[in-house]
Design a protein around this motif. Structure first.
Motif, PDB file in Angstrom:
ATOM      1  N   ARG A  16       0.831  -1.214   0.000  1.00 44.96           N
ATOM      2  CA  ARG A  16       0.000   0.000   0.000  1.00 44.96           C
ATOM      3  C   ARG A  16       0.856   1.250   0.000  1.00 44.96           C
ATOM      4  O   ARG A  16       0.595   2.215  -0.739  1.00 44.96           O
ATOM      5  N   TYR A  17       1.916   1.241   0.825  1.00 48.18           N
ATOM      6  CA  TYR A  17       2.778   2.423   0.898  1.00 48.18           C
ATOM      7  C   TYR A  17       3.488   2.662  -0.431  1.00 48.18           C
ATOM      8  O   TYR A  17       3.516   3.777  -0.957  1.00 48.18           O
ATOM      9  N   ARG A  20       1.295   3.844  -3.397  1.00 43.32           N
ATOM     10  CA  ARG A  20       0.934   5.256  -3.243  1.00 43.32           C
ATOM     11  C   ARG A  20       2.123   6.157  -3.526  1.00 43.32           C
ATOM     12  O   ARG A  20       2.003   7.180  -4.211  1.00 43.32           O
ATOM     13  N   ARG A  21       3.299   5.755  -3.026  1.00 44.63           N
ATOM     14  CA  ARG A  21       4.487   6.618  -3.150  1.00 44.63           C
ATOM     15  C   ARG A  21       4.906   6.804  -4.613  1.00 44.63           C
ATOM     16  O   ARG A  21       5.346   7.886  -4.995  1.00 44.63           O
TER      17      ARG A  21
END
Length: 319
Positions: A16-17, A20-21
């Motif tokens: 998820r991180y 998004r990044r």
């Protein structure tokens, strides 16, 4: 179960991180006028490729790939055609505008990553790079399947042919492919053959055959050069050992050529003990055995090699 749940949660949290990044959820990936899926497709096309190959390489649904290809064609980024030598193959290639788009995409992607790394020291960047390399290797290994196949199947014979060709290059005396196990030796009651698959392509193999009562012999453990340093050979070896246990073998043996130092190191690390020659194998310089642990047997602690079987020496290839 708790440990597995912890690993799953950590994996999903990182996914998820990271998505998004890097902007994977943005309809205008890297500030261009297309989502990540279309941008990745442009990158993968290169100098032209069959749509069927792209579908296999990227693991895409045929309908989804067709819709993306048509959208890029409408934008003037790609050309769609039929292969000149096979009208069953649909081809896709970049137009000049598509090549410009990919160059700009690469420039923006490099800039994005440089910006992400700017906040790290050189030592931290090195640690991150090593961690990503390790992550990629482990994810590749996790995605590979090891499947039991018939010893006469095309994939079994293809992997053995690749194995034989490599040994012919490496052995000072060359390698005679007629020394490979015959299909009937690694099929049915006589034995088993396993092939490793990555993205549908065979990338490794290994065979097991009955050597003597209670003893199996592992043959031809091989991994394609492009799939090495992942731990795949150990995984194939473990699969062969599980098969040996299922067949009621108390021990497995194997031999290997003197030039295959990496194979000897792997066998020792996997718990194999070097033993005297148990047969006259033309390419063998080292012989190994491992006692198998079935439920309640053998007892914990050191074990010693079982005596060599009393059977006629066979002219077989090294492991």
């Amino acid at each position: 179960m708790e440990a597995v749940s912890e690993h799953v949660a950590a994996f999903r949290r990182f996914s998820r991180y990271f998505t998004r990044r890097i902007g994977a959820l943005d309809d205008h990936y890297l500030g261009q006028h297309r989502p990540l899926g279309e941008a990745r497709l442009l990158f993968e096309i290169g100098d032209g490729v069959p749509l069927r190959e792209l579908r296999a390489r990227l693991g895409l649904d045929a309908g989804y790939l067709s819709r993306m290809a048509k959208a890029l064609h409408a934008q003037g980024m790609v050309r769609l055609s039929v292969h000149p030598g096979d009208n069953r193959l649909r081809m896709i290639e970049l137009t000049p505008a598509g090549r410009v788009e990919v160059e700009e995409q690469n420039r923006r992607a490099d800039a994005l990553v440089r910006g992400m790394l700017d906040g790290l020291t050189p030592a931290q960047r090195a640690r991150l790079t090593e961690a990503m390399n390790s992550t990629e290797r482990l994810l590749r290994l996790a995605g590979i399947t090891v499947e039991r196949v018939d010893g006469a199947s095309p994939d079994a014979r293809a992997t053995l042919a690749a194995y034989a060709a490599e040994l012919d290059e490496r052995f000072p005396e060359g390698f005679d492919a007629t020394d490979l196990v015959r299909p009937q030796e690694v099929s049915g009651d006589a034995g088993a053959f396993f092939v490793a698959y990555e993205d549908g392509r065979p990338v490794g193999c290994g065979g097991l055959r009955r050597l003597a009562p209670g003893v199996g012999e592992i043959k031809h453990v091989w991994v394609h050069r492009g799939a090495r340093r992942l731990g795949l050979a150990r995984r194939i070896l473990a699969e062969l050992e599980r098969e040996a246990v299922a067949r009621g073998f108390d021990a497995v043996r194997l031999d290997t050529h003197s030039v295959l130092t990496e194979a000897r190191a792997m066998y020792r690390a996997a718990g194999y003990t070097e033993i005297p020659a148990y047969a006259e194998h033309v390419y063998a310089g080292h012989w190994f055995e491992r006692r198998l642990r079935r439920t309640g047997w053998p007892p914990a602690g050191p074990t010693r090699p079982s005596p060599p079987p009393t059977w006629p020496a066979a002219r077989r290839s090294g492991g």
